[in-house]
Design a protein around this motif. Sequence first.
Motif, PDB file in Angstrom:
ATOM      1  N   PRO A  60       0.799  -1.233   0.000  1.00 56.00           N
ATOM      2  CA  PRO A  60       0.000   0.000   0.000  1.00 56.00           C
ATOM      3  C   PRO A  60       0.831   1.283   0.000  1.00 56.00           C
ATOM      4  O   PRO A  60       0.344   2.332  -0.432  1.00 56.00           O
ATOM      5  CB  PRO A  60      -0.827  -0.115   1.297  1.00 56.00           C
ATOM      6  N   ARG A  61       2.052   1.238   0.465  1.00 60.84           N
ATOM      7  CA  ARG A  61       2.886   2.452   0.548  1.00 60.84           C
ATOM      8  C   ARG A  61       4.059   2.410  -0.435  1.00 60.84           C
ATOM      9  O   ARG A  61       4.966   3.241  -0.342  1.00 60.84           O
ATOM     10  CB  ARG A  61       3.416   2.613   1.986  1.00 60.84           C
ATOM     11  N   TRP A  62       4.054   1.447  -1.349  1.00 59.33           N
ATOM     12  CA  TRP A  62       5.205   1.273  -2.227  1.00 59.33           C
ATOM     13  C   TRP A  62       5.471   2.497  -3.098  1.00 59.33           C
ATOM     14  O   TRP A  62       6.635   2.890  -3.305  1.00 59.33           O
ATOM     15  CB  TRP A  62       5.009   0.043  -3.106  1.00 59.33           C
ATOM     16  N   ARG A  63       4.425   3.154  -3.614  1.00 56.80           N
ATOM     17  CA  ARG A  63       4.640   4.318  -4.479  1.00 56.80           C
ATOM     18  C   ARG A  63       5.296   5.473  -3.730  1.00 56.80           C
ATOM     19  O   ARG A  63       6.040   6.253  -4.316  1.00 56.80           O
ATOM     20  CB  ARG A  63       3.303   4.789  -5.062  1.00 56.80           C
ATOM     21  N   THR A  64       5.043   5.553  -2.434  1.00 57.46           N
ATOM     22  CA  THR A  64       5.666   6.599  -1.624  1.00 57.46           C
ATOM     23  C   THR A  64       7.106   6.256  -1.283  1.00 57.46           C
ATOM     24  O   THR A  64       7.994   7.124  -1.272  1.00 57.46           O
ATOM     25  CB  THR A  64       4.870   6.799  -0.319  1.00 57.46           C
ATOM     26  N   ILE A  65       7.347   4.981  -1.038  1.00 59.05           N
ATOM     27  CA  ILE A  65       8.675   4.549  -0.603  1.00 59.05           C
ATOM     28  C   ILE A  65       9.650   4.429  -1.768  1.00 59.05           C
ATOM     29  O   ILE A  65      10.831   4.761  -1.643  1.00 59.05           O
ATOM     30  CB  ILE A  65       8.577   3.199   0.135  1.00 59.05           C
ATOM     31  N   ASP A 196       8.345   0.278   7.865  1.00 57.61           N
ATOM     32  CA  ASP A 196       8.625   0.082   6.447  1.00 57.61           C
ATOM     33  C   ASP A 196      10.060  -0.409   6.218  1.00 57.61           C
ATOM     34  O   ASP A 196      10.313  -1.201   5.309  1.00 57.61           O
ATOM     35  CB  ASP A 196       8.399   1.385   5.674  1.00 57.61           C
TER      36      ASP A 196
END
Length: 320
Positions: A60-65, A196
């Motif tokens: 769910p947070r891959w695009r941010t990371i 993360d």
Amino acid sequence: MNQSRASGAILAGIFCGMGAGALWGLVFLAPEIVPGFSPLEQAIGRYLVYGLMSVLLVAPRWRTIRPLLTPRILWALAWLALAGNLFYYVLLVSAVQMGGIAMTSLVVGFLPVAVTIVGSRQAGAVPLRHLAPSLLLCIAGALCIGWQAIVMPGGGAVATRIIGFACAVGALISWTAFAIGNAHWLRRMDGITSQDWNFLIGLATGAQALLFLPLVPWLGSGTHDAADWTRFAAVVIAVALFASIVGNALWNRMTRLLPLTMVGQMILFETGFALPYGFIWEARLPTPLEGTAFVLVILSVLSCIAAHRRPIPAEASIAA
């Protein structure tokens, strides 16, 4: 108010360290539950599950990371995954299988002193001479463990116990490198949370486990029946979830809450939980040498903490 917040952060960090130790102590028990599987099989099984869980949790947070993952960070993730996970666990399982839970957990219990010795060369760190009592206690404890592992009667040949002891020392070295490097990188991450970071190390370890998977037919332990595989699956899933996901998350949270000079000391909780787990599993009491070694481990760590209470420059750190 600031002092109150600092005290609250330290208390929360200690509880996180205690929780991580309680869960990581189960790792020492796992090789005894599935003794028919090789260290490599157990490591690959655990970290394939850890990697898969990490994929699902970080998605769910891959695009941010993703934009934050520079080549330097990717390299750090790769070597931390190798040192702190695959290499460490293969050595730990080997040590448990050849030398027992008590010996292995006691050797790994010297991590706080090992981390502090490495950090003593840094500018502003506690001088090595102030650590003399801790080092002497550490040596005395190591002699007790070594004597118990090598000379005293045991379930295996002397040569096997010596190799097991050497594997435990190797696991200690591997995890010392990981503890210092992981603390260093956690404090440099601005846009990546400790949770993360745990998942990213899980991704790196899962990928490395896939690379080692072709070696299993040559380095595995032979054939197993359905019951063996069911037990193996249950153990690696439990270890991946409770030790790698939850335990690592607690450890990383603790690393950001506590001063660096306290981080290594928290590994004592792992030894404190692993030993009773092992004695309960083996249905026995500790031998005099094991009991003495455990007391020496505790005294070594406590004297190490006491040395850090001396006035030292504010920039003193154990991070590499």
